[in-house]
Design an enzyme around this catalytic site. Sequence first.
Site, PDB file in Angstrom:
ATOM      1  N   ASP A 164      -1.624  -0.245   0.274  1.00  0.00           N
ATOM      2  CA  ASP A 164      -2.548  -0.404  -0.854  1.00  0.00           C
ATOM      3  C   ASP A 164      -2.607   0.884  -1.659  1.00  0.00           C
ATOM      4  OD1 ASP A 164      -6.140  -0.735  -1.276  1.00  0.00           O
ATOM      5  OD2 ASP A 164      -4.459  -1.277  -2.588  1.00  0.00           O
TER       6      ASP A 164
ATOM      7  N   ASP B  75      -4.978   7.864   4.179  1.00  0.00           N
ATOM      8  CA  ASP B  75      -5.135   8.196   2.766  1.00  0.00           C
ATOM      9  C   ASP B  75      -4.862   9.681   2.572  1.00  0.00           C
ATOM     10  OD1 ASP B  75      -6.803   6.545   0.258  1.00  0.00           O
ATOM     11  OD2 ASP B  75      -6.219   8.649   0.003  1.00  0.00           O
TER      12      ASP B  75
ATOM     13  N   GLY C  88       1.125   8.837   3.269  1.00  0.00           N
ATOM     14  CA  GLY C  88       1.527   7.658   4.034  1.00  0.00           C
ATOM     15  C   GLY C  88       2.957   7.733   4.520  1.00  0.00           C
TER      16      GLY C  88
HETATM   17  N1  SAM Z   1      -6.735  -0.542  -4.994  1.00  0.00           N
HETATM   18  C1  SAM Z   1      -6.074   0.270  -6.029  1.00  0.00           C
HETATM   19  C2  SAM Z   1      -5.616  -0.618  -7.143  1.00  0.00           C
HETATM   20  O1  SAM Z   1      -6.435  -1.432  -7.541  1.00  0.00           O
HETATM   21  O2  SAM Z   1      -4.493  -0.498  -7.612  1.00  0.00           O
HETATM   22  C3  SAM Z   1      -4.904   1.016  -5.480  1.00  0.00           C
HETATM   23  C4  SAM Z   1      -5.171   1.407  -4.156  1.00  0.00           C
HETATM   24  S1  SAM Z   1      -6.189   2.718  -3.845  1.00  0.00           S
HETATM   25  C5  SAM Z   1      -7.356   3.096  -4.765  1.00  0.00           C
HETATM   26  C6  SAM Z   1      -5.020   3.982  -3.966  1.00  0.00           C
HETATM   27  C7  SAM Z   1      -5.244   4.893  -2.801  1.00  0.00           C
HETATM   28  O3  SAM Z   1      -3.988   5.358  -2.319  1.00  0.00           O
HETATM   29  C8  SAM Z   1      -6.076   6.116  -3.184  1.00  0.00           C
HETATM   30  O4  SAM Z   1      -7.152   6.250  -2.301  1.00  0.00           O
HETATM   31  C9  SAM Z   1      -5.072   7.282  -3.071  1.00  0.00           C
HETATM   32  O5  SAM Z   1      -5.701   8.496  -2.648  1.00  0.00           O
HETATM   33  C10 SAM Z   1      -4.116   6.743  -2.009  1.00  0.00           C
HETATM   34  N2  SAM Z   1      -2.760   7.298  -2.058  1.00  0.00           N
HETATM   35  C11 SAM Z   1      -1.986   7.517  -3.134  1.00  0.00           C
HETATM   36  N3  SAM Z   1      -0.798   8.039  -2.766  1.00  0.00           N
HETATM   37  C12 SAM Z   1      -0.817   8.124  -1.397  1.00  0.00           C
HETATM   38  C13 SAM Z   1       0.105   8.560  -0.407  1.00  0.00           C
HETATM   39  N4  SAM Z   1       1.328   9.030  -0.751  1.00  0.00           N
HETATM   40  N5  SAM Z   1      -0.260   8.502   0.896  1.00  0.00           N
HETATM   41  C14 SAM Z   1      -1.484   8.023   1.251  1.00  0.00           C
HETATM   42  N6  SAM Z   1      -2.415   7.597   0.363  1.00  0.00           N
HETATM   43  C15 SAM Z   1      -2.073   7.647  -0.945  1.00  0.00           C
END
Ligand code: SAM
Length: 293
Positions: A167, A118, A150
């Site tokens: 995700d 993350d 990521g």
């Molecule tokens: N479960 C969510 C939904 O209902 O759409 C989406 C997934 S989650 C909350 C999104 C996660 O991805 C967050 O914790 C964010 O910090 C992470 N994130 C966003 N861009 C990212 C990247 N380029 N690399 C790694 N993590 C990332």
Amino acid sequence: MSTIGTPSQGVGTSLWINNLVHGLAGTTIRVKHAVYCASSPFQKIEVYDTYRYGMVLSLAGSIVLTEHDSDIYHEMMVHPAMLCHASPRRICIIGGGDGGCLKETLKHSCVSSVVVVDIDAMVKETIERHFPALAAGFKDDRVTVVIDDGYSFLKTTDTPFDVIIVDSYDPGGPVQSLETADFLHLVAERLAGGGLAVIQTDSPLVRPDFLRQTMTHLSPLFAQVKPYLCSLSSFPEGVCSFVLCGREKNALGRFEASRCTALADSCLYYNEEIHRGAFLLPQYLRRKINEGK
Ligand code: SAM
């Protein structure tokens, strides 16, 4: 208009969360009280305690997790891929900072290692502080948490994974590096033989083009690319789509029903019938996916 769980008039606060689609329609959730609000270097992070959904996590202004129904989302993000793989041992979860996919992944005893990537350390810290049931997975000996983009992580790691779970789709999320064809190419490259990948592709009612575009990017990389759906009321328009892909010809034909039966007892939503039915698509979506073919 559903009135289930709506407190009678005058009870509770006048604080509401509006989760609107294009500002025109959506979900509105009455809040007991605001629990936490901060800004990380990447996004605004808010936690609310609500009457209908329990604790709710919002990132960059979008609801991403609710105590009441996010098990549905995380079960459907994880188990279809895990049960289409004969023995998924090394797992990678990109965007897994909310711990939900990790919790479901660890239900599979065949798993030997999970890397959770993350970009935002504050998301994991918020989960540890306010969602202890989801944070438990971070303490598991099989788990490694990497705070990184990521894209950069997959670019530099040399570990082959049996299942990669993406995700981290967030419209207007912190870093858009994960919505590129280049990133999906990296996902394909980092899979071990027989490996499977699953990508969350938003609501097919709100952004059907994103689903179609992702499938277009994935098709040259994978022999099988199969979209599927689940319904959960806290998601925009109540429907969430995912794409499951495998490089081998019949990668997704295998389904370990025996492992599913045991697993279903620990699930809120997922079971064998749901697994099989989730890949059946409504006509509007089949048309949208086949546009331009
Ligand atoms: N479960 C969510 C939904 O209902 O759409 C989406 C997934 S989650 C909350 C999104 C996660 O991805 C967050 O914790 C964010 O910090 C992470 N994130 C966003 N861009 C990212 C990247 N380029 N690399 C790694 N993590 C990332």
